[in-house]
Design an enzyme around this catalytic site. Sequence first.
Site, short mmCIF file in Angstrom:
data_model
loop_
_atom_site.label_atom_id
_atom_site.label_comp_id
_atom_site.label_asym_id
_atom_site.label_seq_id
_atom_site.Cartn_x
_atom_site.Cartn_y
_atom_site.Cartn_z
CD GLU A 5 -3.31 -0.67 1.88
OE1 GLU A 5 -3.32 0.35 2.57
OE2 GLU A 5 -4.28 -1.45 1.80
CD GLU A 36 -4.54 -6.07 3.32
OE1 GLU A 36 -5.28 -5.24 3.86
OE2 GLU A 36 -3.29 -6.03 3.39
C1 BG6 Z 1 -4.89 -2.33 4.89
C2 BG6 Z 1 -3.62 -2.81 5.52
O1 BG6 Z 1 -4.71 -1.01 4.57
O2 BG6 Z 1 -6.04 -2.31 5.67
C3 BG6 Z 1 -3.79 -3.71 6.74
O3 BG6 Z 1 -2.82 -3.47 4.57
C4 BG6 Z 1 -4.93 -3.18 7.58
O4 BG6 Z 1 -2.57 -3.75 7.44
C5 BG6 Z 1 -6.20 -3.22 6.75
O5 BG6 Z 1 -5.10 -3.85 8.79
C6 BG6 Z 1 -7.45 -2.84 7.49
O6 BG6 Z 1 -7.29 -1.63 8.12
P1 BG6 Z 1 -7.55 -1.45 9.67
O7 BG6 Z 1 -7.14 -0.09 9.96
O8 BG6 Z 1 -9.00 -1.68 9.86
O9 BG6 Z 1 -6.74 -2.48 10.35
#
Ligand code: BG6
Length: 481
Positions: free
Chosen positions: A181, A379
């Site tokens: 990211e 993700e």
């Molecule tokens: C992504 C990251 O941006 O979002 C993760 O790669 C992160 O590391 C995920 O955990 C979700 O975001 P958050 O802030 O809800 O944990």
Amino acid sequence: MDKKNRSTFPHDFLWGGSISAHQTEGGWEEDGKGPGIMDFVTTGSYQVPRQITKEIDTTKSYPSHNAIDFYHRYKEDIALFAEMGFTALRISIDWSRIYPTGEEREPNQKGIKFYKDVIDTIKSYGIEPIVTLYHFEMPIHLVKKYGAWENRKVIELYLRFCETMFKALKGKVYYWVTSNEMNHLDPQTEMSDIFTYMLTGHKYSELKDKKQSLATMGYNLALSGVMAAALGRKIDSRNKIGCVFGLTPMYPYDCNPTNVMDNFKEMERDFYQIDAMCNGKFPEYKLHEYTLAGINIDMLEEDKLAFKEGILDFIGINYYSSSVTKSNANADDDKAMFGGIQNPFLEKSKWGWSIDPIGLRYLLNYVYRRYGLPLMVTENGLGAVDQLEENNKINDDYRINYFEQHLKTLKKAILEDGIKCLGYLTWAPIDLVSASTGEMNKRYGFIHVNRDDDGSGDFSRIKKESFYWYKEVIETNGIDI
Ligand code: BG6
């Protein structure tokens, strides 16, 4: 749907999940690990921003120090992932576990052993490991001594770390991700302290020349990625090297051409590094923008070759949410998490992230048609507050519904639109520490972890309803989606 026409995902489609080291491992001082940037960030919440401290303040709580204790429980967790039928698992390697300050000549062998053991365990179930080399885990020493990605010396040290891992895991790992990211780094973007810090080790508010710093770090990260890609393929030509980008499709507020033009620019901010890493050269349009803004990029002649040789093999997409561009948005507009405003047509999570399954299909089409490279959803998931009911049951039907809707549009993208997508990895298959807020309370997993934000809980794991649902999806290769 007519039974005859029921279709599955492609037969070699990778099903699994993604986690990162600093959000799961804990063991922050064990077996020679050095302090990493995330070890200095406290627990926060949606309303209370995480604090970034210069030293460890013993009166505060730092969730990465114990996280979910994956460092000691990885065997149990990977067995649970295998029980769901995972065929892929994305983890990250904590740079500060391998090179505690980032500058040692020799790596920390205990750190290497830990990751070899993790990878061997993953592979013992026939699961394909996907390894991220930089998921916000820089040794803090490199920030203090060199200013992190602002300094090209750090690229050299990052490549030393990458080389160590490519060699240590040669023949075991074939899918690599150079970083997670980094696309949020853009001089046009007004960033939060925490997000800038996660990516760079610097608070946004403390950057002296913000535009110059963000542009330099964005450039150096893209450059380090293509250099790592070339290096990884040189060490083992079977390696497939990608990079993961956190992408937010932007929609114009209306058809007012001003909104449409501004929206185009907003959306494009996320793409200059993907262009650089997939088109064989750093984009001219970005250099032109920098010239107009008085930003100077220290581009060496050899960088040009690096961009040519380091073209990615696949593009990883982290997708959570879309957003809306409204030129001259005012105080009454409901602001969205990553810039832009909220979309009145969409529901949002408790943390204000809009839920937009169609946005995933839109994005996959957009990226695939632009580059023609294989994609991977690295993700996707829903952070929610779960209720532990009697008999240790967690009925997370909202999470099942979220995944179902997103998988439906993913299936359409693959089967109807012809998108080449290697796999789908959820964030996260197990509850872990939230990156933006530091909470455990923002839960993402199919597996509940008994750990709360006040530090209580024995870390035991409980399967949620979604665990059984995902298992079935994988078993049937998504036929009922
Ligand atoms: C992504 C990251 O941006 O979002 C993760 O790669 C992160 O590391 C995920 O955990 C979700 O975001 P958050 O802030 O809800 O944990």
